[in-house]
Write a protein that holds these residues in place. Structure first.
Motif, PDB file in Angstrom:
ATOM      1  N   LEU A  18       0.730  -1.137   0.027  1.00 14.64           N
ATOM      2  CA  LEU A  18      -0.029   0.050   0.053  1.00 14.64           C
ATOM      3  C   LEU A  18       0.819   1.517   0.072  1.00 14.64           C
ATOM      4  CD1 LEU A  18      -2.814   1.199   0.247  1.00 14.64           C
ATOM      5  CD2 LEU A  18      -2.372   1.341   2.617  1.00 14.64           C
ATOM      6  N   THR A  19       1.801   1.131   0.836  1.00 16.29           N
ATOM      7  CA  THR A  19       2.811   2.490   0.938  1.00 16.29           C
ATOM      8  C   THR A  19       3.684   2.597  -0.608  1.00 16.29           C
ATOM      9  OG1 THR A  19       3.225   1.951   3.185  1.00 16.29           O
ATOM     10  CG2 THR A  19       4.862   3.441   1.955  1.00 16.29           C
ATOM     11  N   MET A  20       3.940   1.482  -1.407  1.00 15.08           N
ATOM     12  CA  MET A  20       4.432   1.791  -2.737  1.00 15.08           C
ATOM     13  C   MET A  20       3.529   2.350  -3.621  1.00 15.08           C
ATOM     14  SD  MET A  20       7.863   1.064  -2.356  1.00 15.08           S
ATOM     15  CE  MET A  20       7.917   1.807  -0.796  1.00 15.08           C
ATOM     16  N   ALA A  21       2.423   1.691  -3.455  1.00 12.26           N
ATOM     17  CA  ALA A  21       1.103   2.245  -4.309  1.00 12.26           C
ATOM     18  C   ALA A  21       1.092   3.675  -4.247  1.00 12.26           C
ATOM     19  CB  ALA A  21       0.121   1.359  -4.070  1.00 12.26           C
ATOM     20  N   LEU A  22       1.022   4.130  -2.919  1.00  8.99           N
ATOM     21  CA  LEU A  22       0.775   5.771  -2.549  1.00  8.99           C
ATOM     22  C   LEU A  22       1.802   6.334  -3.110  1.00  8.99           C
ATOM     23  CD1 LEU A  22      -1.207   5.321   0.708  1.00  8.99           C
ATOM     24  CD2 LEU A  22      -1.930   5.999  -1.462  1.00  8.99           C
ATOM     25  N   CYS A  23       3.306   6.005  -2.673  1.00  5.01           N
ATOM     26  CA  CYS A  23       4.141   6.533  -3.489  1.00  5.01           C
ATOM     27  C   CYS A  23       4.352   6.764  -5.147  1.00  5.01           C
ATOM     28  CB  CYS A  23       5.614   5.773  -3.144  1.00  5.01           C
ATOM     29  SG  CYS A  23       5.925   6.012  -1.204  1.00  5.01           S
ATOM     30  N   VAL A  72       1.541   6.576  -6.908  1.00  2.00           N
ATOM     31  CA  VAL A  72       0.433   7.608  -7.238  1.00  2.00           C
ATOM     32  C   VAL A  72       1.035   8.974  -7.009  1.00  2.00           C
ATOM     33  CG1 VAL A  72      -1.845   8.484  -6.510  1.00  2.00           C
ATOM     34  CG2 VAL A  72      -1.425   6.071  -6.740  1.00  2.00           C
ATOM     35  N   GLY A  73       1.714   9.461  -5.872  1.00  4.28           N
ATOM     36  CA  GLY A  73       1.986  10.550  -5.645  1.00  4.28           C
ATOM     37  C   GLY A  73       3.066  11.228  -6.644  1.00  4.28           C
ATOM     38  N   LEU A  74       4.057  10.200  -6.779  1.00  6.34           N
ATOM     39  CA  LEU A  74       5.120  10.513  -7.928  1.00  6.34           C
ATOM     40  C   LEU A  74       4.064  10.936  -9.545  1.00  6.34           C
ATOM     41  CD1 LEU A  74       8.003  10.823  -8.537  1.00  6.34           C
ATOM     42  CD2 LEU A  74       7.865   8.484  -9.333  1.00  6.34           C
ATOM     43  N   GLY A  75       3.341  10.153  -9.562  1.00  3.77           N
ATOM     44  CA  GLY A  75       2.435  10.489 -10.893  1.00  3.77           C
ATOM     45  C   GLY A  75       2.004  11.876 -10.932  1.00  3.77           C
ATOM     46  N   GLY A  76       1.191  12.110  -9.601  1.00  4.26           N
ATOM     47  CA  GLY A  76       0.865  13.384  -9.315  1.00  4.26           C
ATOM     48  C   GLY A  76       1.411  14.677  -9.646  1.00  4.26           C
ATOM     49  N   ILE A  77       2.970  14.308  -9.093  1.00  3.01           N
ATOM     50  CA  ILE A  77       3.847  15.365  -9.071  1.00  3.01           C
ATOM     51  C   ILE A  77       4.379  15.552 -10.683  1.00  3.01           C
ATOM     52  CG2 ILE A  77       6.284  15.925  -8.467  1.00  3.01           C
ATOM     53  CD1 ILE A  77       5.823  14.403  -5.693  1.00  3.01           C
ATOM     54  N   LEU A  78       4.428  14.432 -11.421  1.00  2.00           N
ATOM     55  CA  LEU A  78       4.833  14.598 -12.895  1.00  2.00           C
ATOM     56  C   LEU A  78       3.605  15.382 -13.376  1.00  2.00           C
ATOM     57  CD1 LEU A  78       6.508  11.066 -13.292  1.00  2.00           C
ATOM     58  CD2 LEU A  78       7.711  13.186 -13.185  1.00  2.00           C
ATOM     59  N   HIS A  79       2.661  14.925 -13.355  1.00  2.00           N
ATOM     60  CA  HIS A  79       1.449  15.612 -13.962  1.00  2.00           C
ATOM     61  C   HIS A  79       1.328  17.203 -13.723  1.00  2.00           C
ATOM     62  CE1 HIS A  79      -2.352  17.001 -15.322  1.00  2.00           C
ATOM     63  NE2 HIS A  79      -3.217  16.057 -14.758  1.00  2.00           N
ATOM     64  N   THR A  80       1.723  17.550 -12.518  1.00  2.00           N
ATOM     65  CA  THR A  80       1.578  18.826 -12.057  1.00  2.00           C
ATOM     66  C   THR A  80       2.841  19.774 -12.665  1.00  2.00           C
ATOM     67  OG1 THR A  80       0.634  18.310 -10.000  1.00  2.00           O
ATOM     68  CG2 THR A  80       1.958  20.545 -10.179  1.00  2.00           C
ATOM     69  N   VAL A  81       3.849  19.112 -12.691  1.00  2.00           N
ATOM     70  CA  VAL A  81       5.240  19.551 -13.726  1.00  2.00           C
ATOM     71  C   VAL A  81       4.774  19.670 -14.983  1.00  2.00           C
ATOM     72  CG1 VAL A  81       7.624  19.254 -14.276  1.00  2.00           C
ATOM     73  CG2 VAL A  81       6.812  18.887 -11.906  1.00  2.00           C
ATOM     74  N   TYR A  82       4.210  18.668 -15.616  1.00  2.00           N
ATOM     75  CA  TYR A  82       3.861  18.641 -17.201  1.00  2.00           C
ATOM     76  C   TYR A  82       2.793  19.803 -17.285  1.00  2.00           C
ATOM     77  CZ  TYR A  82       2.265  17.312 -21.498  1.00  2.00           C
ATOM     78  OH  TYR A  82       1.776  17.281 -23.007  1.00  2.00           O
ATOM     79  N   THR A  83       1.757  19.899 -16.504  1.00  2.00           N
ATOM     80  CA  THR A  83       0.898  21.012 -16.754  1.00  2.00           C
ATOM     81  C   THR A  83       1.352  22.481 -16.781  1.00  2.00           C
ATOM     82  OG1 THR A  83       0.129  20.771 -14.354  1.00  2.00           O
ATOM     83  CG2 THR A  83      -1.190  19.613 -16.113  1.00  2.00           C
ATOM     84  N   HIS A  84       2.291  22.630 -15.807  1.00  2.00           N
ATOM     85  CA  HIS A  84       2.722  23.877 -15.616  1.00  2.00           C
ATOM     86  C   HIS A  84       4.071  24.148 -16.616  1.00  2.00           C
ATOM     87  CE1 HIS A  84       0.965  25.014 -11.706  1.00  2.00           C
ATOM     88  NE2 HIS A  84       1.112  23.903 -11.464  1.00  2.00           N
ATOM     89  N   ALA A  85       4.591  23.070 -17.147  1.00  2.00           N
ATOM     90  CA  ALA A  85       5.767  23.250 -18.002  1.00  2.00           C
ATOM     91  C   ALA A  85       5.067  23.716 -19.697  1.00  2.00           C
ATOM     92  CB  ALA A  85       6.519  22.132 -18.185  1.00  2.00           C
ATOM     93  N   VAL A  86       4.106  22.755 -19.818  1.00  2.00           N
ATOM     94  CA  VAL A  86       3.526  22.851 -21.227  1.00  2.00           C
ATOM     95  C   VAL A  86       2.092  23.749 -21.179  1.00  2.00           C
ATOM     96  CG1 VAL A  86       2.643  21.660 -23.099  1.00  2.00           C
ATOM     97  CG2 VAL A  86       4.416  20.649 -21.849  1.00  2.00           C
TER      98      VAL A  86
END
Length: 130
Positions: free
Chosen positions: A105-110, A112-126
């Motif tokens: 569960l901890t690995m899955a949440l990590c 998901v969180g990494l995916g959220g960070i990458l999504h946020t960086v992508y939306t701000h960069a593009v």
């Protein structure tokens, strides 16, 4: 040339009586001192006397005191035996299936969180297309 404050005007003036920059303090030669020897925790440094240590029998004393360690409960002793077994499992999985579920569960949440960070960086960069 050295300067000092004038006592009347409070301004800097050229000093005539200063002989060296450290006036009135003269430099003192440093003397070499050997570093102190390291003292490790040995019996001669302990506050526990030998008579009290022997009177408790086989029970160990808390460091620096004459108080013996409290007895360990049976549940803690079983947990210690479980975690000290040589079974080639990492310590975070030795607790059984509950630990495995929590680990996954901890690995899955990590992830998901990494995916959220990458999504946020992508939306701000593009920028959005208009």
């Amino acid at each position: 040339m050295y300067h000092q404050l004038n006592r009347l005007t409070g301004r800097l003036i050229a000093s005539t009586h200063l002989q060296n920059p450290l006036f009135p303090v003269a430099p003192i030669v440093l003397q070499r001192v050997d570093p102190p020897a390291i003292q490790y925790n040995t019996t001669h440094m302990s506050t526990v006397t030998e008579a009290t240590a022997c009177s408790t029998g086989s029970r160990r004393l808390m460091p620096g005191t004459n108080i013996p360690y409290p007895p360990v409960s049976e549940t803690i002793r079983k947990k210690q035996e479980l975690f000290q077994k040589e079974n080639d499992l990492p310590v975070h999985l030795k607790g059984g299936p509950v630990d495995a579920i929590l680990y996954r569960l901890t690995m899955a949440l990590c992830i998901v969180g990494l995916g959220g960070i990458l999504h946020t960086v992508y939306t701000h960069a593009v920028p959005k297309k208009q």
